[in-house]
Design an enzyme around this catalytic site. Structure first.
Site, PDB file in Angstrom:
ATOM      1  N   LYS A  46       0.833  -1.198   0.000  1.00 38.65           N
ATOM      2  CA  LYS A  46       0.000   0.000   0.000  1.00 38.65           C
ATOM      3  C   LYS A  46       0.868   1.249   0.000  1.00 38.65           C
ATOM      4  CE  LYS A  46      -3.882  -2.087   2.499  1.00 38.65           C
ATOM      5  NZ  LYS A  46      -4.878  -1.959   1.423  1.00 38.65           N
ATOM      6  N   ARG A  74     -10.974 -11.310  -0.352  1.00 43.99           N
ATOM      7  CA  ARG A  74     -11.803 -12.278  -1.068  1.00 43.99           C
ATOM      8  C   ARG A  74     -11.148 -13.655  -1.121  1.00 43.99           C
ATOM      9  NH1 ARG A  74     -11.569  -8.375  -6.133  1.00 43.99           N
ATOM     10  NH2 ARG A  74     -11.425  -6.995  -4.327  1.00 43.99           N
TER      11      ARG A  74
END
Length: 492
Positions: A270, A345
């Site tokens: 990130k 996910r």
């Protein structure tokens, strides 16, 4: 695994709260009265005209400290128009009141006369008062949280108010627990430690708790959870929780939570900005489920609920999952990794398959999943997507009752082709647009024909400001929603 010094040892904060219903404020140090727009405050001996002279109109969020009275401090709180008075207005008014008396730990709040059932008014008042005064710091003594709350009600309303107050107390403490867990840094609250916390809570909450560690995860073929964990020194765990009601259950519900204890993004690191400091909250879905299930027995839930918490860090290292790698999920699907920061996910996919094997009547998952959902709906509304309108409708109804709003996004299967991979069954990232829908389409591949709903709380899991009953920091958004859903669940 236990982290070495310098990390402090994580311990569950001890939260006790005495909630009573009485005809008078008793020994409370402050008492709040909700005043509707244009009306007087009989309890304070002030007419609507006098209040207007004092600049108090009764608009929602206004406060007025009444001076020159004996007894506890008296605070009037605007509750807006009487015609609009619902449980949400009462919750907000109680929150504004307790924020206005931060130095008082024993308070009272007069239940306003509305068309809303007394039990619902009492529950909302407790939630607002308690959640607005949430305090959580690690190793630091800060401020004054509530130690006691008295709801002032007429004798004819006492029984209903007591029932609602107890419900509100349990739901408030659950939401505070979720905030505690999600707000604790990942170096302190590891996946392993969360498993230990679940066992501690389960003993008192009547939950069956199983902590599934790495070797068994391999046997279960949980490739998503194991793959995301590859870059971390901390081992992964799957925490399975089972609540069984007394007697035959009225329905069977599975809850699946994303438990990324700290999300650095893996090799798709990130940006080096403030986002990193908030990534301790990437296990909010898991914390919500654990907290919600911890009060189901106390609230007399008749639904059997099974929770799957998929817990690991997502870290960069020489052993981390790489872009372009292919992993295998429990159902045998191969998955091409296009971005290691689309990891939620991956871990949830395995749990969704396990949930379908129970079997259950419906599955609801909850996760701080996509920035795309936050961009679409902001920080006060969660996204909702699913394959069955019966489940969608129940989630919406629960969200409305507890004022944790959701907005349905389409499960637009026309975009499913954007998840196609030339070398695997699926890939974990679609194109640059419709990211929240892509994530849901990915998850749908793992639920089969089971009725399913997906709640994306990426925007609502943390708040930059304190407002009414929502605190600054981790919010616990979704905890009370899941409690309400479980209490009212019917087979879709």
């Amino acid at each position: 695994m236990s982290n070495p010094f310098p990390y402090p040892v994580f311990a569950l904060p001890e939260r006790t709260l005495a909630v009573t219903v009485a005809e008078t404020p008793g020994a409370a140090g402050a008492v709040g009265h909700a005043v509707f727009a244009g009306e007087g405050a009989e309890a304070a001996g002030l007419t609507s005209e006098r209040l207007a002279e004092l600049g108090f109109s009764g608009a929602a969020g206004q406060t007025l400290l009444v001076v020159g009275v004996d007894g506890p401090r008296v605070v009037l709180v605007g509750a807006g128009a009487r015609d609009d008075a619902d449980a949400h207005a009462v919750r907000d008014a109680a929150a504004v009141f307790t924020r206005a008396v931060q130095d008082v730990d024993a308070v009272a709040f007069t239940l306003p006369d509305t068309v809303v059932p007394t039990a619902d008014v009492a529950a909302a008042a407790v939630e607002g008062a308690v959640l607005a005064r949430y305090v959580h710091r690690i190793g630091v003594d800060v401020g004054t949280s509530l130690s006691s709350l008295t709801l002032v009600a007429s004798p004819s309303d006492t029984a209903d108010a007591e029932f609602g107050a107890e419900r509100g107390r349990h739901q408030s403490l659950a939401a505070e627990l979720a905030r505690d867990l999600a707000g604790t840094p990942g170096g302190i609250l590891t996946a392993t430690r969360l498993g230990q916390v679940a066992i501690e809570l389960g003993q008192s909450a009547g939950l069956e708790v199983t902590v599934v560690e790495r070797d068994e995860l391999v046997e279960l073929r949980c490739g998503g959870l194991l793959g995301v964990n590859l870059g971390s020194d901390e081992p992964p765990v799957m925490i399975k929780l089972v609540y069984r009601p007394e007697g035959e259950p009225t329905g069977k519900l599975a809850l699946v939570g994303k438990g990324i204890m700290y999300d650095a993004g893996g090799l798709a690191l990130k940006p080096g900005d403030a986002m990193h400091a908030t990534m301790k909250n990437d296990m909010t879905g898991a914390s919500n489920i654990l907290a919600a299930m911890s009060v189901l027995r106390a609230l007399g839930c008749t639904t059997q609920v099974t929770g799957f918490l998929m817990c690991t860090d997502n870290m960069p290292s020489g052993s981390a999952l790489r872009m372009g790698d292919i992993i295998v999920h429990r159902n045998g699907m191969t998955d091409e990794i296009m971005n290691t920061d689309a990891e939620g996910r991956l871990v949830m996919a395995d749990a969704l398959v396990l949930a379908t094997e129970e079997p259950v009547d419906a599955i609801v998952d909850i996760a701080t999943l996509t920035g795309a959902c936050m961009r679409a709906l902001g920080t006060e509304i969660a996204g909702l997507i699913g394959n069955h309108q019966g489940v969608i409708a129940q989630v919406k109804a629960a969200a409305e009752r507890v004022d944790e709003p959701v907005w349905e996004l389409p499960l637009a299967r026309r975009y499913r082709k954007e998840l196609d991979s030339p070398i695997a069954d699926i890939r974990n990232l679609g194109g640059p647009n419709a990211g929240a829908i892509h994530a849901a389409l990915f998850l749908e591949e793992f639920v089969g024909d089971t009725p399913w709903g997906h709640i994306d709380i990426a925007g609502t899991g943390e708040s930059a400001v304190a407002d009414k009953w929502r605190n600054k920091g981790t919010t616990g958004f979704g905890t009370r929603l899941l409690i309400d859903l479980a209490l009212n669940f019917t087979r879709p």
